[in-house]
Design a protein around this motif. Sequence first.
Motif, mmCIF file in Angstrom:
data_model
loop_
_atom_site.group_PDB
_atom_site.id
_atom_site.type_symbol
_atom_site.label_atom_id
_atom_site.label_comp_id
_atom_site.label_asym_id
_atom_site.label_seq_id
_atom_site.Cartn_x
_atom_site.Cartn_y
_atom_site.Cartn_z
ATOM 1 N N THR A 166 -14.505 -1.995 -0.537
ATOM 2 C CA THR A 166 -14.053 -2.922 0.502
ATOM 3 C C THR A 166 -13.323 -2.249 1.653
ATOM 4 N N MET A 167 -12.405 -1.342 1.342
ATOM 5 C CA MET A 167 -11.583 -0.762 2.401
ATOM 6 C C MET A 167 -12.408 0.013 3.420
ATOM 7 N N ALA A 168 -13.522 0.576 2.990
ATOM 8 C CA ALA A 168 -14.394 1.306 3.917
ATOM 9 C C ALA A 168 -14.920 0.366 5.000
ATOM 10 N N LEU A 169 -15.293 -0.851 4.603
ATOM 11 C CA LEU A 169 -15.793 -1.828 5.572
ATOM 12 C C LEU A 169 -14.643 -2.428 6.383
ATOM 13 N N ALA A 170 -13.553 -2.757 5.686
ATOM 14 C CA ALA A 170 -12.413 -3.374 6.364
ATOM 15 C C ALA A 170 -11.821 -2.448 7.419
ATOM 16 N N SER A 171 -11.830 -1.150 7.153
ATOM 17 C CA SER A 171 -11.288 -0.197 8.132
ATOM 18 C C SER A 171 -12.119 -0.190 9.403
ATOM 19 N N ALA A 172 -13.438 -0.305 9.257
ATOM 20 C CA ALA A 172 -14.307 -0.369 10.443
ATOM 21 C C ALA A 172 -14.013 -1.624 11.256
ATOM 22 N N ILE A 173 -13.835 -2.752 10.572
ATOM 23 C CA ILE A 173 -13.523 -4.014 11.256
ATOM 24 C C ILE A 173 -12.151 -3.937 11.913
ATOM 25 N N GLU A 174 -11.219 -3.296 11.241
ATOM 26 C CA GLU A 174 -9.867 -3.115 11.772
ATOM 27 C C GLU A 174 -9.907 -2.326 13.073
ATOM 28 N N VAL A 175 -10.655 -1.239 13.082
ATOM 29 C CA VAL A 175 -10.740 -0.394 14.272
ATOM 30 C C VAL A 175 -11.456 -1.129 15.406
ATOM 31 N N ALA A 176 -12.577 -1.796 15.077
ATOM 32 C CA ALA A 176 -13.359 -2.478 16.102
ATOM 33 C C ALA A 176 -12.594 -3.640 16.737
ATOM 34 N N SER A 177 -11.821 -4.351 15.926
ATOM 35 C CA SER A 177 -11.126 -5.543 16.427
ATOM 36 C C SER A 177 -9.766 -5.229 17.031
ATOM 37 N N GLY A 178 -9.215 -4.079 16.686
ATOM 38 C CA GLY A 178 -7.869 -3.756 17.142
ATOM 39 C C GLY A 178 -6.791 -4.539 16.423
ATOM 40 N N GLN A 179 -7.154 -5.161 15.311
ATOM 41 C CA GLN A 179 -6.236 -5.994 14.528
ATOM 42 C C GLN A 179 -6.001 -5.347 13.171
ATOM 43 N N LYS A 180 -4.750 -5.101 12.823
ATOM 44 C CA LYS A 180 -4.426 -4.529 11.532
ATOM 45 C C LYS A 180 -4.693 -5.541 10.412
ATOM 46 N N ILE A 181 -4.958 -5.041 9.221
ATOM 47 C CA ILE A 181 -5.125 -5.895 8.050
ATOM 48 C C ILE A 181 -3.809 -6.639 7.789
ATOM 49 N N ASP A 182 -3.914 -7.971 7.684
ATOM 50 C CA ASP A 182 -2.718 -8.804 7.492
ATOM 51 C C ASP A 182 -2.314 -8.926 6.030
ATOM 52 N N LYS A 183 -3.292 -9.030 5.153
ATOM 53 C CA LYS A 183 -2.965 -9.265 3.740
ATOM 54 C C LYS A 183 -4.014 -8.661 2.830
ATOM 55 N N VAL A 184 -3.527 -7.994 1.785
ATOM 56 C CA VAL A 184 -4.367 -7.531 0.690
ATOM 57 C C VAL A 184 -4.134 -8.487 -0.465
ATOM 58 N N ILE A 185 -5.197 -9.108 -0.974
ATOM 59 C CA ILE A 185 -5.046 -10.142 -1.995
ATOM 60 C C ILE A 185 -5.163 -9.567 -3.410
ATOM 61 N N GLY A 186 -6.013 -8.575 -3.603
ATOM 62 C CA GLY A 186 -6.208 -8.004 -4.934
ATOM 63 C C GLY A 186 -5.074 -7.083 -5.358
ATOM 64 N N LYS A 187 -5.256 -6.441 -6.521
ATOM 65 C CA LYS A 187 -4.263 -5.458 -6.991
ATOM 66 C C LYS A 187 -4.006 -4.420 -5.917
ATOM 67 N N PRO A 188 -2.761 -4.040 -5.660
ATOM 68 C CA PRO A 188 -1.535 -4.338 -6.416
ATOM 69 C C PRO A 188 -0.673 -5.427 -5.808
ATOM 70 N N SER A 189 -1.257 -6.448 -5.205
ATOM 71 C CA SER A 189 -0.471 -7.445 -4.480
ATOM 72 C C SER A 189 0.464 -8.207 -5.416
ATOM 73 N N ASP A 190 1.546 -8.698 -4.840
ATOM 74 C CA ASP A 190 2.516 -9.478 -5.611
ATOM 75 C C ASP A 190 1.877 -10.735 -6.168
ATOM 76 N N MET A 191 0.972 -11.345 -5.398
ATOM 77 C CA MET A 191 0.316 -12.571 -5.852
ATOM 78 C C MET A 191 -0.502 -12.314 -7.108
ATOM 79 N N TYR A 192 -1.227 -11.212 -7.120
ATOM 80 C CA TYR A 192 -2.053 -10.876 -8.276
ATOM 81 C C TYR A 192 -1.156 -10.720 -9.512
ATOM 82 N N GLY A 193 -0.066 -9.990 -9.356
ATOM 83 C CA GLY A 193 0.843 -9.782 -10.471
ATOM 84 C C GLY A 193 1.491 -11.068 -10.953
ATOM 85 N N THR A 194 1.850 -11.937 -10.019
ATOM 86 C CA THR A 194 2.466 -13.210 -10.377
ATOM 87 C C THR A 194 1.502 -14.088 -11.161
#
Length: 278
Positions: A166-194
């Motif tokens: 996923t990160m390989a694709l998300a990084s391309a979208i991040e660079v193209a859009s000029g928008q940083k990733i706002d939230k990671v939902i999977g591990k190791p996120s706090d939500m996943y652990g909760t």
Amino acid sequence: MISPDHYDAYCFDLDGTIYIGDQLLPGVKKVLEMIRRHQKKVLFITNSPTITREEGKERLERLGLEVHLEEMITAPYISALYFAEMSTEVSVFTIGEDAIKKELQNFSIPITDNPLKATHVLVGLDRSFTYSDLQMAMNAVRHCKKLFITNPDSICPVPGGFIPDTMALASAIEVASGQKIDKVIGKPSDMYGTKIIDLLGVDRNKILVIGDRLETDIQLGKTKDFGTCLVLTGVSSEKDLETSLIKPDYVIENLNNLFSYELQHAAGNHGDGSFASF
């Protein structure tokens, strides 16, 4: 020496821990049968964005394992839960395979193919990702300013090596859009652990996470005060351990060794399959 009674619940990553491709890894069946004989709880906790909970259960059953649906957590499932719990209306533009849309639909989360109608963009692994997909996702992110990803993994172990994740694709979208990733939902996120704590209903100090990645599986355990065990059958290696600030409580060569070897100090040699404690 660790025994199944040392913890009340055991959380296993899938890719690189339970299996690689369609091959069950050493010791898996024996360890799971032992844990169940001792009437301990089991969760399968995967960051894979390409399977639903049902598909994950079916895959493990094809490999000869006993699995209940409530024991399966996937990144698309946690993503759908996240959107379902939001207080505002959403319309999600997705990059990913069918599992992401299926889980969103299971929670009646609106999905859009129109970049200009998106309130959020959710990115997961898509093995048919194209330049056109990149452009559409870029436009959607530039419109809504909300870039979420199902999981932060850059690669995924497969038979014979690795594939981009996923990160390989998300990084391309991040660079193209000029928008940083706002939230990671999977591990190791706090939500996943909760969600793990909520599902298991046991003291967090009595939960052991077993996985092959320092930055996701082991970091998840560290942030939520779970016990952590790195298994050297997937992505992270002994060399990675030497330089990483993320230190697991235990390190094993494969799951055959989970209940088999005496604990040793961090300075001990665990390359032979022994069980090292950090």
